[in-house]
Design a protein around this motif. Sequence first.
Motif, PDB file in Angstrom:
ATOM      1  N   THR A  19       0.836  -1.207   0.000  1.00 45.21           N
ATOM      2  CA  THR A  19       0.000   0.000   0.000  1.00 45.21           C
ATOM      3  C   THR A  19       0.866   1.249   0.000  1.00 45.21           C
ATOM      4  OG1 THR A  19      -1.748  -1.184   1.168  1.00 45.21           O
ATOM      5  CG2 THR A  19      -1.840   1.224   1.229  1.00 45.21           C
ATOM      6  N   GLY A  20       1.933   1.224   0.786  1.00 44.49           N
ATOM      7  CA  GLY A  20       2.858   2.364   0.805  1.00 44.49           C
ATOM      8  C   GLY A  20       3.486   2.606  -0.556  1.00 44.49           C
ATOM      9  N   MET A  26       1.345   6.692  -6.754  1.00 40.37           N
ATOM     10  CA  MET A  26       0.118   7.371  -7.175  1.00 40.37           C
ATOM     11  C   MET A  26       0.209   8.865  -6.882  1.00 40.37           C
ATOM     12  SD  MET A  26      -1.853   5.260  -8.680  1.00 40.37           S
ATOM     13  CE  MET A  26      -3.522   5.868  -8.640  1.00 40.37           C
ATOM     14  N   ALA A  27       0.786   9.223  -5.735  1.00 38.41           N
ATOM     15  CA  ALA A  27       0.955  10.639  -5.403  1.00 38.41           C
ATOM     16  C   ALA A  27       1.936  11.300  -6.365  1.00 38.41           C
ATOM     17  CB  ALA A  27       1.441  10.781  -3.961  1.00 38.41           C
ATOM     18  N   THR A  28       2.955  10.574  -6.772  1.00 39.43           N
ATOM     19  CA  THR A  28       3.952  11.127  -7.686  1.00 39.43           C
ATOM     20  C   THR A  28       3.397  11.310  -9.086  1.00 39.43           C
ATOM     21  OG1 THR A  28       5.717  10.038  -6.455  1.00 39.43           O
ATOM     22  CG2 THR A  28       6.241  10.762  -8.680  1.00 39.43           C
ATOM     23  N   MET A  29       2.740  10.296  -9.608  1.00 44.13           N
ATOM     24  CA  MET A  29       2.314  10.318 -11.007  1.00 44.13           C
ATOM     25  C   MET A  29       0.883  10.799 -11.205  1.00 44.13           C
ATOM     26  SD  MET A  29       4.014   6.832 -12.377  1.00 44.13           S
ATOM     27  CE  MET A  29       4.078   7.358 -14.071  1.00 44.13           C
ATOM     28  N   GLY A  33       2.057  18.342  -9.171  1.00 45.91           N
ATOM     29  CA  GLY A  33       1.940  19.627  -8.496  1.00 45.91           C
ATOM     30  C   GLY A  33       1.414  19.526  -7.079  1.00 45.91           C
ATOM     31  N   ALA A  34       1.060  18.326  -6.639  1.00 40.25           N
ATOM     32  CA  ALA A  34       0.553  18.142  -5.279  1.00 40.25           C
ATOM     33  C   ALA A  34       1.714  18.231  -4.293  1.00 40.25           C
ATOM     34  CB  ALA A  34      -0.153  16.803  -5.152  1.00 40.25           C
ATOM     35  N   ALA A  35       1.357  18.310  -3.037  1.00 41.38           N
ATOM     36  CA  ALA A  35       2.376  18.406  -1.996  1.00 41.38           C
ATOM     37  C   ALA A  35       3.293  17.197  -2.034  1.00 41.38           C
ATOM     38  CB  ALA A  35       1.704  18.512  -0.632  1.00 41.38           C
ATOM     39  N   GLY A  36       4.554  17.427  -1.775  1.00 42.93           N
ATOM     40  CA  GLY A  36       5.516  16.331  -1.737  1.00 42.93           C
ATOM     41  C   GLY A  36       6.566  16.466  -2.815  1.00 42.93           C
ATOM     42  N   LEU A  41       9.466  10.998  -2.929  1.00 40.01           N
ATOM     43  CA  LEU A  41       8.394  10.017  -3.091  1.00 40.01           C
ATOM     44  C   LEU A  41       8.876   8.805  -3.884  1.00 40.01           C
ATOM     45  CD1 LEU A  41       5.304  12.328  -3.712  1.00 40.01           C
ATOM     46  CD2 LEU A  41       5.720  10.871  -1.733  1.00 40.01           C
ATOM     47  N   ARG A  42       9.675   9.028  -4.933  1.00 36.68           N
ATOM     48  CA  ARG A  42      10.224   7.900  -5.703  1.00 36.68           C
ATOM     49  C   ARG A  42      11.143   7.043  -4.840  1.00 36.68           C
ATOM     50  NH1 ARG A  42      10.200  11.630  -9.910  1.00 36.68           N
ATOM     51  NH2 ARG A  42      12.355  12.223  -9.553  1.00 36.68           N
ATOM     52  N   LYS A  43      11.962   7.704  -4.013  1.00 38.32           N
ATOM     53  CA  LYS A  43      12.856   6.965  -3.119  1.00 38.32           C
ATOM     54  C   LYS A  43      12.045   6.156  -2.105  1.00 38.32           C
ATOM     55  CE  LYS A  43      16.808   7.411  -0.107  1.00 38.32           C
ATOM     56  NZ  LYS A  43      17.848   8.258   0.449  1.00 38.32           N
TER      57      LYS A  43
END
Length: 139
Positions: A19-20, A26-29, A33-36, A41-43
């Motif tokens: 899940t992590g 999902m947050a990256t791609m 422009g979202a936070a983070g 995030l890739r690491k």
Amino acid sequence: MSDVTIKAIIATVFIVAGTGAFLTVMATMGRPGAAGDPGKLRKLHRIFGWIYVALLVPLVFLGLDFVKEMGDGMSTRAVFHMVLAETLIALLLLKILVVRFFKGFMKNAPALGMALFSLTLIIFLVTAGFYFLQTAAGK
């Protein structure tokens, strides 16, 4: 502690790692422009991914021991679990090959990751989820 309990605990940590990995990519791609920080995030995705792989190894060995013990007397749920687990391993190997060696297919990595997460969730719910429900019901 029984092998089934140990496997259920490892499977729970396994689903958390999956899940992590899924949520970080999902947050990256999926949310440009979202936070983070995309690099962080890739690491983090890579770390979760290798934890996922590391936890898969004992699950496979416990599963193989179960198959050896049961022989031809496996339940339908166990056979379903085994076939899905084999599919999961094949998809995981394919994703690792794509990401590490066949960069021309990188556009397919997100779809492979989504398929891996979906299979992981299904396998977890069919087996560990079922075990936890039975335990909660007092069986």
